[in-house]
Structure formats: C-alpha cells, structure tokens
Design an enzyme around this catalytic site. Structure first.
Site, PDB file in Angstrom:
ATOM      1  N   HIS A 281       6.867   3.200 -15.280  1.00  0.00           N
ATOM      2  CA  HIS A 281       5.601   2.470 -15.118  1.00  0.00           C
ATOM      3  C   HIS A 281       5.875   1.075 -14.562  1.00  0.00           C
ATOM      4  O   HIS A 281       5.635   0.824 -13.392  1.00  0.00           O
ATOM      5  CB  HIS A 281       4.900   2.443 -16.469  1.00  0.00           C
ATOM      6  N   HIS A 320       3.050   7.254  -4.408  1.00  0.00           N
ATOM      7  CA  HIS A 320       2.242   6.873  -5.567  1.00  0.00           C
ATOM      8  C   HIS A 320       1.448   8.081  -6.009  1.00  0.00           C
ATOM      9  O   HIS A 320       1.008   8.871  -5.178  1.00  0.00           O
ATOM     10  CB  HIS A 320       1.288   5.728  -5.182  1.00  0.00           C
ATOM     11  N   ASP A 377       5.343  -2.020  -5.582  1.00  0.00           N
ATOM     12  CA  ASP A 377       6.664  -2.449  -6.037  1.00  0.00           C
ATOM     13  C   ASP A 377       7.660  -2.670  -4.911  1.00  0.00           C
ATOM     14  O   ASP A 377       8.738  -3.209  -5.143  1.00  0.00           O
ATOM     15  CB  ASP A 377       7.245  -1.402  -6.999  1.00  0.00           C
TER      16      ASP A 377
HETATM   17  N1  ACO Z   1      11.109   9.313  -1.927  1.00  0.00           N
HETATM   18  C1  ACO Z   1      11.319  10.518  -1.369  1.00  0.00           C
HETATM   19  N2  ACO Z   1      10.491  11.572  -1.517  1.00  0.00           N
HETATM   20  C2  ACO Z   1       9.405  11.389  -2.275  1.00  0.00           C
HETATM   21  C3  ACO Z   1       9.122  10.163  -2.897  1.00  0.00           C
HETATM   22  C4  ACO Z   1       9.996   9.097  -2.699  1.00  0.00           C
HETATM   23  N3  ACO Z   1       9.777   7.903  -3.239  1.00  0.00           N
HETATM   24  N4  ACO Z   1       7.962  10.280  -3.594  1.00  0.00           N
HETATM   25  C5  ACO Z   1       7.542  11.533  -3.409  1.00  0.00           C
HETATM   26  N5  ACO Z   1       8.414  12.211  -2.599  1.00  0.00           N
HETATM   27  C6  ACO Z   1       8.277  13.568  -2.083  1.00  0.00           C
HETATM   28  C7  ACO Z   1       8.518  14.607  -3.155  1.00  0.00           C
HETATM   29  O1  ACO Z   1       9.873  15.000  -3.172  1.00  0.00           O
HETATM   30  C8  ACO Z   1       7.602  15.709  -2.716  1.00  0.00           C
HETATM   31  O2  ACO Z   1       8.202  16.373  -1.604  1.00  0.00           O
HETATM   32  P1  ACO Z   1       8.071  17.977  -1.447  1.00  0.00           P
HETATM   33  O3  ACO Z   1       6.599  18.245  -1.341  1.00  0.00           O
HETATM   34  O4  ACO Z   1       8.843  18.281  -0.232  1.00  0.00           O
HETATM   35  O5  ACO Z   1       8.672  18.544  -2.698  1.00  0.00           O
HETATM   36  C9  ACO Z   1       6.387  14.993  -2.152  1.00  0.00           C
HETATM   37  O6  ACO Z   1       6.894  13.721  -1.707  1.00  0.00           O
HETATM   38  C10 ACO Z   1       5.275  14.766  -3.167  1.00  0.00           C
HETATM   39  O7  ACO Z   1       5.830  14.081  -4.271  1.00  0.00           O
HETATM   40  P2  ACO Z   1       5.317  14.177  -5.766  1.00  0.00           P
HETATM   41  O8  ACO Z   1       6.511  14.054  -6.656  1.00  0.00           O
HETATM   42  O9  ACO Z   1       4.409  15.345  -5.933  1.00  0.00           O
HETATM   43  O10 ACO Z   1       4.454  12.883  -5.902  1.00  0.00           O
HETATM   44  P3  ACO Z   1       3.919  12.282  -7.251  1.00  0.00           P
HETATM   45  O11 ACO Z   1       2.538  11.825  -6.968  1.00  0.00           O
HETATM   46  O12 ACO Z   1       4.099  13.183  -8.406  1.00  0.00           O
HETATM   47  O13 ACO Z   1       4.902  11.053  -7.492  1.00  0.00           O
HETATM   48  C11 ACO Z   1       5.766   8.874  -7.690  1.00  0.00           C
HETATM   49  C12 ACO Z   1       4.531   9.745  -7.411  1.00  0.00           C
HETATM   50  C13 ACO Z   1       6.346   9.214  -9.072  1.00  0.00           C
HETATM   51  C14 ACO Z   1       5.348   7.409  -7.689  1.00  0.00           C
HETATM   52  C15 ACO Z   1       6.818   9.148  -6.595  1.00  0.00           C
HETATM   53  O14 ACO Z   1       6.272   8.905  -5.322  1.00  0.00           O
HETATM   54  C16 ACO Z   1       8.074   8.319  -6.794  1.00  0.00           C
HETATM   55  O15 ACO Z   1       8.944   8.706  -7.583  1.00  0.00           O
HETATM   56  N6  ACO Z   1       8.202   7.160  -6.081  1.00  0.00           N
HETATM   57  C17 ACO Z   1       9.348   6.315  -6.241  1.00  0.00           C
HETATM   58  C18 ACO Z   1       9.227   5.463  -7.509  1.00  0.00           C
HETATM   59  C19 ACO Z   1       8.228   4.346  -7.351  1.00  0.00           C
HETATM   60  O16 ACO Z   1       8.202   3.646  -6.341  1.00  0.00           O
HETATM   61  N7  ACO Z   1       7.391   4.155  -8.392  1.00  0.00           N
HETATM   62  C20 ACO Z   1       6.397   3.089  -8.410  1.00  0.00           C
HETATM   63  C21 ACO Z   1       5.018   3.626  -8.295  1.00  0.00           C
HETATM   64  S1  ACO Z   1       3.843   2.296  -8.234  1.00  0.00           S
HETATM   65  C22 ACO Z   1       3.587   1.828  -9.844  1.00  0.00           C
HETATM   66  O17 ACO Z   1       3.821   2.567 -10.771  1.00  0.00           O
HETATM   67  C23 ACO Z   1       3.037   0.431 -10.152  1.00  0.00           C
END
Ligand code: ACO
Length: 442
Positions: A281, A320, A377
């Site tokens: 988070h 996100h 972020d």
């Molecule tokens: N880098 C590479 N690939 C990614 C990333 C990423 N940062 N985020 C998502 N993907 C890919 C996934 O592997 C997936 O690919 P696929 O369909 O080929 O399997 C696709 O994009 C969809 O991803 P999901 O995991 O379904 O997306 P979700 O909405 O569940 O995840 C999250 C969101 C957790 C924020 C994710 O994007 C992530 O881990 N980002 C990096 C961490 C981050 O920056 N967090 C801060 C969020 S902002 C906040 O909380 C204030």
C-alpha cells in the site's frame, strides 16, 4: 471498461433496474433490485436449497467487487484517469487550492468561504502542539525505531489524551478530532525524525504555512527562524493534496472497519496507519528507488525492460488496480520535479534514469497493451529523497496528508444512518464435529 477500472459506482435507477436470477439447484427464479449499479448481497440469502439452508452468500476476497458504503467524498474513474474530490478534479485542486483548503473540502463537503478557511487554518495552526507527555511516549522508542511504527503507536496514544473523543456522535468532538489529527500528524512525524537523529525537537512555528512549518520542524537547526524555500513549500503542499484521499483503499477501509465498532477516531485512524504501513500500500515509492538504483545507468534500461517482459522483474511505479490510464497524480507530480531539484541543488542520475525508463515503457506495446502507466509512486520517492527525507519515512509522508481523507471518511461513516458494525462472513473449510483427543493419545 476493464473489470476493475471503475472504483466508484454512481449508476442511476429506472423502474426496470432488476436482476432475474434462476437458481439451477431448485429451478426457482428470483428478482433482485439493482440500485446505483449494485445488488444487495443480503438479497441472495433468500436463495436456498431447502428451509434449513443458510442461503447464498457472496464470496469476494480482497473486496474487489463489493461496495462497502455510500460516499460522496472522492470519485475515481480509472479508465479515464479521473480523480475528483467532492466533484472537483484533482488537477484544479493542485493548481488553485492548498492542502488545508482541500482538507476542509473533504471534511465539510464544500469549499470554504474566506472566513471559514481562515478559521479552519487558525484552528489547525493552533492545535499543532502535542501534550508534553506525548514526548515521553516518543522518547521511549529505540533510536532506530521505524518512523511508521512510531506514528502508528503515537496516534493510538492520542486517544488516551482526548477521552472525550469517545463521544463519536457529538459533532463538536468529530470536528475537534479532525482538527487535532490534521494538526498533530506533522508534529509527530517531525519529532520521530529528530528522535532518530538525536536532535532536539523543534516546536511548531505558527507564522509558517502547514507545509512550511513541517519543513521547519524537520530541518531547523541553530538559526533563529527557518527560511522556507517557496519551491519546496509548494511542491510539498501539492504532494499533500495528491495524497489526501483515494476512497475505499486498504487503509481507509481499515479506518471504516475499525471505526464501525464505534471506537474513538484516534484508534480508528491508528488502524488506517497500520494498513498504510504495508509494502503493498504505502511502500511502493521506496521500491521504485531501489529499482532505479539497481538499473543504475541509462545503458542498462533496455536490458531491464527485457527482464520485465521475461517476468524476471516488475516495473515498480507502473500499473494500478484502479487506473488503467496515466494516474492523474503522477502527471501532476512530474511538473514539480524540476523545481524541487533546483531548490535542493541536487543532481540525481536516478532522475534521468526514471525519465528515460518512463519514455521507453510508454513507447513499448508490452506496457501500453497492458495499460501500464506511471502511478503516483513513480516520481514521489525521488522528490522525497531530494528533500532529504529518509527512505523509511516515505510512508509517513503519505500518512500525514491521508489523515484528512481518513477522518473525513470516518465522519461520513459515523453520520451514516446505514452504519452497521463490519462483520464479514467466511467459507468455513475446516473440520467439523471432531472429538477432543487427550494428550497421551496424540
Ligand atoms: N510491471 C510489469 N508488469 C506488470 C506490472 C508492472 N508494474 N503491473 C502489472 N503488470 C502486468 C501483469 O503481469 C499482467 O500481465 P499479463 O496479463 O500478461 O499476465 C498485467 O500487467 C495486468 O496486471 P495485474 O496484476 O492484473 O494488475 P493489478 O491491477 O492486479 O495490479 C498493481 C496492480 C499491484 C499496482 C501492479 O500494477 C503492480 O504490482 N505494480 C507495481 C507496484 C506499484 O507500483 N504499486 C503502487 C501502486 S499505487 C499505490 O498503491 C499508491
């Protein structure tokens, strides 16, 4: 629209807004009302296989598709990259408003008049001091205690200083709790920072703005008056606006869930701080810095992006759960980076790496096809680092402004006639009617 992209629902109702459900176990058909784009989970309880059956429940780990409340504070449309507080776009608030005015807007539901803003500012400025005994609470922590741990415990301790806040239906107490929390969070954060460095605490300076006073409490040394750099003051104020509220995320839901037991607001907010403490988070901007340090130089970017595509790495600061477009907060932060680096006189090779990394990822179908754009972020950690905020205090920088969202959501909740104590159900997967085995037979 992608499955999770709209976090708020505001559907309008017509007389035909119903859902017809046939239970294939019994052949029975039920009509369930649709209101505001939702169905009531309790309407499914009538669907039973026989009279003794408990009835159908909904199963939603992580509450990914369950609205927990009605709220008029914050609206998000993740597909369109829209964030509004009380209907006003975040871009306008960052451009025209101030953090304290936004805190008022969140809390009261409307923009303040000139008099209302000046009273609100006066009240917050005059509640920034913490009780001298709170300093003893702070002094009890180890020199290397994590600042979020200190903040969480200190806010919980505030409830013991203000026992009258337990009168949660008293509007005067609701107001005082909001003022006290917004006023005292920067003081606690700054004292925690100085405690770690073994520096004397700097008391609040009422001549300074909310952001300026915070910088003074952090960094003032022997000079009689701390000179606030207006570029840092403005950037910090905008960062505070950007983090003020984001509707029903993990920490806000923790505040609501804990607060639903009618505990005092300080204890409910301490639960929110605990939620924010978690790396999924509040901690992603720390991971962005670590990632940029690992990449090191621009030459390594193509290799790094290839490793992301090969799923050996994650591009932290991208993607996100709600925004499937450029996070509007990331776009706004970006505008203040140059000012902050100019004011601090810092050169950061990592900033160049971040800018190039963003450019290349946005030009790459792998990321655009998956709707992966920079989130709030991606750049905030670089700004905090340039401001000399220690890395493990980045989450505290998030908690300080988020308290205005938490307390506004708490106030809305305690005034909601539909409020019930939060008590989810479970699918029980354990043993039943097992006999107790005496120790010697195990
Ligand atoms: N880098 C590479 N690939 C990614 C990333 C990423 N940062 N985020 C998502 N993907 C890919 C996934 O592997 C997936 O690919 P696929 O369909 O080929 O399997 C696709 O994009 C969809 O991803 P999901 O995991 O379904 O997306 P979700 O909405 O569940 O995840 C999250 C969101 C957790 C924020 C994710 O994007 C992530 O881990 N980002 C990096 C961490 C981050 O920056 N967090 C801060 C969020 S902002 C906040 O909380 C204030």
């Amino acid at each position: 629209m992608t499955e999770d992209s709209r976090s708020s629902t505001n559907g309008t109702k017509t007389s035909s807004d119903t859902l017809t459900v046939t239970d294939n176990r019994t052949g029975e058909t039920y009509e369930v009302e649709i209101t505001d784009g939702t169905v009531k989970a309790m309407d499914f309880r009538q669907m039973k296989v026989n009279e003794d059956d408990f009835g159908l429940m909904t199963y939603d780990p992580g509450f990914t598709n369950t609205a927990n409340c009605r709220s008029s504070i914050t609206y998000i449309d993740g597909d369109a990259g829209i964030l509004e507080h009380r209907g006003i776009p975040i871009e306008q608030l960052c451009e025209e408003s101030s953090y304290l005015e936004v805190a008022y807007l969140l809390n009261h539901g409307h923009l303040p008049s000139e008099d209302e803003l000046s009273t609100w500012t006066y009240e917050i400025t005059h509640h920034t001091y913490i009780h001298e005994h709170m300093k003893r609470v702070l002094d009890g922590f180890q020199h290397d205690a994590h600042p979020m741990g200190i903040m969480q415990a200190s806010v919980a301790a505030l409830s013991t200083f203000y026992p009258e806040s337990k009168n949660i239906d008293d509007e005067e107490q609701q107001h005082l709790a909001a003022v006290r929390l917004i006023a005292k969070m920067p003081t606690i954060a700054a004292f925690a920072y100085r405690h770690r460095l073994g520096l004397p605490y700097v008391y609040p300076d009422n001549d300074l703005s909310y952001a300026g006073n915070f910088l003074s409490m952090l960094f003032k040394m022997a000079e009689p008056k701390y000179e606030v750099d207006p570029r840092l003051e403005k950037a910090l104020d905008v960062l505070f606006i950007l983090h003020a509220d984001h509707e029903q995320n993990c920490s806000t839901s923790s505040v609501r869930m804990t607060g639903s037991s009618r505990v005092d607001p300080f204890s409910a907010v301490a639960a929110g701080i605990s939620g924010l403490y978690g790396p999924l988070h509040g901690g992603a901007n720390v991971d962005v810095l670590k990632m940029l340090e690992r990449i090191g130089t621009m030459d390594n970017i193509p290799d790094f992006l290839q490793r992301v595509k090969d799923r050996e790495e994650k591009l932290i600061g991208f993607g996100h759960r709600v925004y499937k477009n450029y996070d509007p907060r990331a776009r706004i932060i970006r505008k203040y980076i140059d000012d902050v680096f100019e004011a601090t006189g810092k050169q950061s090779p990592l900033l160049d790496v971040a800018i190039e990394l963003e450019k290349r990822a946005l030009d790459d179908e792998y990321f655009t096809d998956r709707k992966l754009y920079p989130n709030v972020d991606f750049y905030s950690g670089l700004i905090y680092e340039a401001m000399r905020i220690p890395t493990d205090a980045f989450t505290v920088m998030f908690a300080i402004p988020r308290v205005s969202g938490w307390i506004s959501q708490w106030t809305e909740m305690v005034r909601d006639p539909e409020l019930k104590i939060a008590r989810p159900r479970q699918i029980y997967t354990g043993a039943r009617e097992a006999d107790y085995t005496p120790m010697q037979n195990r």
